[in-house]
Motif scaffolding. Structure first.
Motif, mmCIF file in Angstrom:
data_model
loop_
_atom_site.group_PDB
_atom_site.id
_atom_site.type_symbol
_atom_site.label_atom_id
_atom_site.label_comp_id
_atom_site.label_asym_id
_atom_site.label_seq_id
_atom_site.Cartn_x
_atom_site.Cartn_y
_atom_site.Cartn_z
ATOM 1 N N ALA A 17 -15.641 25.068 21.274
ATOM 2 C CA ALA A 17 -14.651 23.984 21.181
ATOM 3 C C ALA A 17 -13.552 24.115 22.224
ATOM 4 C CB ALA A 17 -14.037 23.981 19.787
ATOM 5 N N GLU A 37 -6.782 15.940 17.053
ATOM 6 C CA GLU A 37 -7.704 16.117 18.172
ATOM 7 C C GLU A 37 -8.342 17.500 18.142
ATOM 8 O OE1 GLU A 37 -7.696 16.081 23.096
ATOM 9 O OE2 GLU A 37 -5.853 15.653 21.982
ATOM 10 N N THR A 38 -7.530 18.519 17.904
ATOM 11 C CA THR A 38 -8.057 19.889 17.860
ATOM 12 C C THR A 38 -8.974 20.077 16.657
ATOM 13 O OG1 THR A 38 -6.071 20.732 18.951
ATOM 14 C CG2 THR A 38 -7.424 22.329 17.759
ATOM 15 N N LYS A 41 -12.336 18.633 17.444
ATOM 16 C CA LYS A 41 -13.108 19.498 18.345
ATOM 17 C C LYS A 41 -13.763 20.644 17.563
ATOM 18 C CE LYS A 41 -10.465 18.930 22.664
ATOM 19 N NZ LYS A 41 -9.591 19.624 23.649
ATOM 20 N N GLU A 44 -16.679 19.379 15.344
ATOM 21 C CA GLU A 44 -17.873 19.037 16.128
ATOM 22 C C GLU A 44 -18.600 20.296 16.583
ATOM 23 O OE1 GLU A 44 -16.549 16.508 19.262
ATOM 24 O OE2 GLU A 44 -16.277 14.759 17.954
#
Length: 336
Positions: A17, A37-38, A41, A44
């Motif tokens: 990530a 946002e973090t 990441k 995912e």
């Protein structure tokens, strides 16, 4: 030799990530500060790696595993099988995971201590009782809240939820007398069983109030075959009792088959029979057994209330003892 599987770690997720390892930890910790946002990441990357966070670091940090040991000795008795299912559903609903622990004893939790002491569980629950003061002290020494059914002993770490064994047995005695019985038998469970002893006590005391002082007793093991053989023993001298109360339904069903098939007697015309528990089989047409409801769902609910109170406390809250009322259900084995 096939190599063992290597599970992806939080370091692997962080590397993929492009974030720090602490960011991965925050992403999977509710209420921790991290940007959307973090977090996205991290999730995912975790999905690509099939990563799931380990609960072991949380145990070391918080001293809480959210694991609860459910101790069983088998599921041949439908009451215990149903209690196991109810405990599992209630614990998972409250956010706990279940660790199933099997022990050899068929009627006591006492022998579970060596196994349970090595697990990092938050609590222990069981439909099996703690029967000795030594066992209760041993549970207190490992400082794990323990809640069990029909336990006569309690301390700061051991609590009990009991059925009203005495009251239920007294109701059976009243019914037998009302239906015209004048001689009485009792089929007991395993030696040392607190529930069986209480049911005998309630039965015998209530019969005494009606003027009947004699109860013939045969001891079995809470199982079908034990109840069958004990019923035959009650009739071994040729003149058995007119009414038989059994300490649980499995033994009562065995007694029913013995009286009807082996002895050729009629139930309820010749012999009245009643049990305790109200397992599903008790209502089957072939048995239609009079019994006392041991309210398993209500007992599990009480156990969960105690469990949550004990775990919410900074120390033990003391082991309460709660008694859940039973209800007599009359079916065809006493209707005459």
């Amino acid at each position: 030799m096939k190599p063992s599987r290597r599970y992806p770690s939080s370091t692997d997720v962080a590397r993929l990530a492009g974030v720090s390892q602490s960011a991965v930890s925050r992403a999977f910790s509710e209420g921790k500060s991290i940007s959307d946002e973090t977090r996205q990441k991290v999730f995912e990357a975790a999905k690509k790696l099939d990563y799931s966070p380990s609960f072991i670091p949380r145990i070391l940090l918080n001293h809480r595993s959210h694991l609860v040991a459910v101790v069983i000795s088998g599921t041949s008795n439908p009451f215990y099988a149903n209690a196991l299912e109810a405990f599992t559903m209630a614990l998972q609903k409250d956010g706990y995971q279940v660790l199933l622990v099997h022990i050899e004893s068929d009627h006591s939790l006492d022998g579970a201590i060596p196994k349970l002491a090595s697990y990092r569980v938050d609590a222990i629950v069981s439909a099996l009782p703690v029967l000795s003061k030594a066992a209760a002290r041993a549970f207190a020494r490992i400082k794990i809240p323990t809640i069990s059914f029909n336990t006569p002993i309690k301390n700061r770490w051991v609590a009990s939820v009991c059925s009203d064994n005495v009251g239920g047995a007294g109701a059976v005695a009243d019914l037998f007398v009302a239906r015209g019985a004048r001689t009485f038998g009792f089929i007991a469970g395993s030696d040392g069983s607190f529930a069986s002893d209480e049911r005998l006590s309630g039965y015998r005391d209530r019969l005494g109030k009606h003027g009947f002082d004699t109860v013939e007793i045969a001891t079995a093991d809470f199982q079908y075959q034990g109840g069958h053989d004990a019923a035959l023993a009650l009739f071994s001298n040729g003149n058995g009792p007119e009414a038989i109360f059994c300490a649980n339904d499995l033994m009562a069903i065995g007694a029913l088959d013995a009286v009807r098939r082996a002895l050729g007697l009629r139930v309820p015309e010749d012999v009245l029979i009643a049990g305790f528990d109200d397992v599903p089989e008790a209502s089957w047409g072939a048995y239609d057994l009079t019994t006392v409801v041991q309210d398993g769902p209500a007992m599990v609910a009480e156990a969960m209330n105690i469990l949550n109170s004990m775990l919410a406390s900074t120390g033990s809250v003391g082991g309460p003892m709660r008694v859940v009322p039973g209800t007599l259900i009359e079916r065809s084995t006493t209707l005459r």
